[in-house]
Design a protein around this motif. Sequence first.
Motif, PDB file in Angstrom:
ATOM      1  N   ARG A 348       0.819  -1.206   0.000  1.00 12.69           N
ATOM      2  CA  ARG A 348       0.000   0.000   0.000  1.00 12.69           C
ATOM      3  C   ARG A 348       0.857   1.261   0.000  1.00 12.69           C
ATOM      4  O   ARG A 348       0.558   2.234  -0.716  1.00 12.69           O
ATOM      5  CB  ARG A 348      -0.942   0.022   1.205  1.00 12.69           C
ATOM      6  N   THR A 349       1.943   1.258   0.768  1.00 10.88           N
ATOM      7  CA  THR A 349       2.829   2.418   0.801  1.00 10.88           C
ATOM      8  C   THR A 349       3.402   2.713  -0.579  1.00 10.88           C
ATOM      9  O   THR A 349       3.505   3.879  -0.988  1.00 10.88           O
ATOM     10  CB  THR A 349       3.974   2.182   1.802  1.00 10.88           C
ATOM     11  N   GLU A 352       0.703   4.468  -2.559  1.00 11.13           N
ATOM     12  CA  GLU A 352       0.557   5.839  -2.059  1.00 11.13           C
ATOM     13  C   GLU A 352       1.655   6.740  -2.612  1.00 11.13           C
ATOM     14  O   GLU A 352       1.390   7.870  -3.062  1.00 11.13           O
ATOM     15  CB  GLU A 352       0.614   5.846  -0.530  1.00 11.13           C
ATOM     16  N   GLU A 353       2.881   6.263  -2.588  1.00 11.60           N
ATOM     17  CA  GLU A 353       4.013   7.073  -3.044  1.00 11.60           C
ATOM     18  C   GLU A 353       3.957   7.324  -4.550  1.00 11.60           C
ATOM     19  O   GLU A 353       4.296   8.421  -5.019  1.00 11.60           O
ATOM     20  CB  GLU A 353       5.322   6.379  -2.660  1.00 11.60           C
ATOM     21  N   ALA A 356       1.260   9.977  -5.131  1.00 11.19           N
ATOM     22  CA  ALA A 356       1.740  11.281  -4.670  1.00 11.19           C
ATOM     23  C   ALA A 356       2.752  11.870  -5.645  1.00 11.19           C
ATOM     24  O   ALA A 356       2.730  13.089  -5.925  1.00 11.19           O
ATOM     25  CB  ALA A 356       2.365  11.139  -3.279  1.00 11.19           C
ATOM     26  N   SER A 370      -6.689   8.824  -1.950  1.00 10.16           N
ATOM     27  CA  SER A 370      -6.339   9.046  -0.546  1.00 10.16           C
ATOM     28  C   SER A 370      -6.591   7.778   0.249  1.00 10.16           C
ATOM     29  O   SER A 370      -7.561   7.062   0.008  1.00 10.16           O
ATOM     30  CB  SER A 370      -7.161  10.198   0.042  1.00 10.16           C
ATOM     31  N   THR A 371      -5.724   7.499   1.200  1.00 12.53           N
ATOM     32  CA  THR A 371      -5.796   6.267   1.982  1.00 12.53           C
ATOM     33  C   THR A 371      -6.852   6.386   3.071  1.00 12.53           C
ATOM     34  O   THR A 371      -6.849   7.364   3.832  1.00 12.53           O
ATOM     35  CB  THR A 371      -4.431   5.974   2.632  1.00 12.53           C
ATOM     36  N   TYR A 379      -6.788   0.510  -0.211  1.00 15.54           N
ATOM     37  CA  TYR A 379      -6.527   1.709  -1.005  1.00 15.54           C
ATOM     38  C   TYR A 379      -7.655   1.819  -2.028  1.00 15.54           C
ATOM     39  O   TYR A 379      -8.025   0.832  -2.657  1.00 15.54           O
ATOM     40  CB  TYR A 379      -5.177   1.648  -1.717  1.00 15.54           C
ATOM     41  N   THR A 382      -8.535   4.395  -8.023  1.00 16.70           N
ATOM     42  CA  THR A 382      -8.073   5.756  -8.310  1.00 16.70           C
ATOM     43  C   THR A 382      -7.871   5.944  -9.804  1.00 16.70           C
ATOM     44  O   THR A 382      -7.289   5.080 -10.475  1.00 16.70           O
ATOM     45  CB  THR A 382      -6.745   6.024  -7.567  1.00 16.70           C
TER      46      THR A 382
END
Length: 493
Positions: A348-349, A352-353, A356, A370-371, A379, A382
């Motif tokens: 998940r990280t 997210e990165e 971003a 957005s988490t 997640y 998107t």
Amino acid sequence: MSTPSSPSYPSAAEVLAAVPKKLYIAGSWSDAAGGGTMPVDDPATGEVLCEVADAAPADGQRALTAAEDAQEKWAATAPRARSEILRRAYELITERADALAALMTAEMGKPLAEARGEAAYAAEFFRWFSEEAVRIEGGFSTLPDGRNRMLLMRRPVGPCLLITPWNFPLAMGTRKIGPAIAAGCTMVLKPAPQTPLSSLALAGILAEAGLPAGVLNVLTTSRAGEVVEPLLTGGHVRKLSFTGSTQVGRTLLAQCAPAVVRTSMELGGNAPFIVFEDADLDAAVEGAMTAKMRNMGEACTAANRFFVHSSVAAEFADRLARRMGALEVGPGSRPGVDVGPLIDRAGRTKVEELVADAVARGAEVLVGGSTPEGPGCFYPPTVLTGVSPASRLMETEIFGPVAAVLTFDDEDEVVATANSTEWGLVGYVFTQDLNRSLRVSERLEVGMVGLNTGLVSNPAAPFGGVKQSGLGREGGRVGIDEFLEYKYVAVPV
């Protein structure tokens, strides 16, 4: 055989209680050397589901010895006998699809309906290779010089090491085990540490189907490097079949080199999804949902880069965002959920990165992005538009529910951009122009093309890529070839 029209899924507790938690070696369940265990987590809650045996290097050697000891007798087993074992295993998986689905949902998070689909897909590999087992053919001819006859035989390569990923924990096992059994090879299977339970359940099913002791051995371990490397460099494994990341694949290839171990590898992907101006947008959006959202986007075949002709890009992105935004996110075991959790926090990280980074470079978020708060590795689906070609997600396998939309105006331009990657597993093309559909399919540097469809996987089709997406093919008529050698015998006339 018929399947129930209305699935009846057992609880996670029921399926977990039914699965052995030990190593499967030489037909017996045993503890790891030293009694070590490792946790299996529920990605929907972060809680530990159970503990399973954590194999040490000594266990790896023990499993390989069992495979070697069984190889000669297994290779001499009648093809029809091997075929019948696979057929019985197919029937058992089909009968127990609900329980196997509940098990997959518990250990890797996918929604129950999708997990049940995987159970059916996994079973089909056993049915397909049960039919291929009795069709292994050689040849006989007189050589051109007339001095010798040529007798051509097909023989199993020998003991195999099979390494499977976590994203399709049952189907990736059957896709490798099926042809190995059909060809007459013995095996050591090492499943991913996140999802060992499906492989342990599969070992039990094959034993019940009549697979002799030692033909399949299962090692669950958190120490893959320590366990695997000695097996590959020792000169006794004759075949490695690996599905996983390109980075790990390169490491395994290096480890295979000293003993010249035969390899087949299905590695990473960076699939382009190309929508031309004449595409049927209904079909394109439907195909995008399949190609992007299968398994929450955690698939090597997932569409990664959406290239949409500028004349239809806004409408396509808007329709895709509405479809993805309507999906329900939650624990896969909950009725009505479309999108389960990602496999772990690290996965998940990464997503997210990547999102971003794309936003920092000018991308617009149409939906998601957005988490959510709370436990689990969730997640949201998107959709990003206005994505810069310099964004990291353009050159990284996303492995999450994120669709990055870019525009194009020229066929040569989009094909060149689609090919500008080290990967070449699959590509998707949507157009109603017959000549262009064939032309672009030929020009894309990939091993598979979804032409006006978002689904390419099928047990009857050869699955695999080019460039750094892998070596060899799995499934189809050629899938068994990866586990067979040719032997030529010269016979004087």
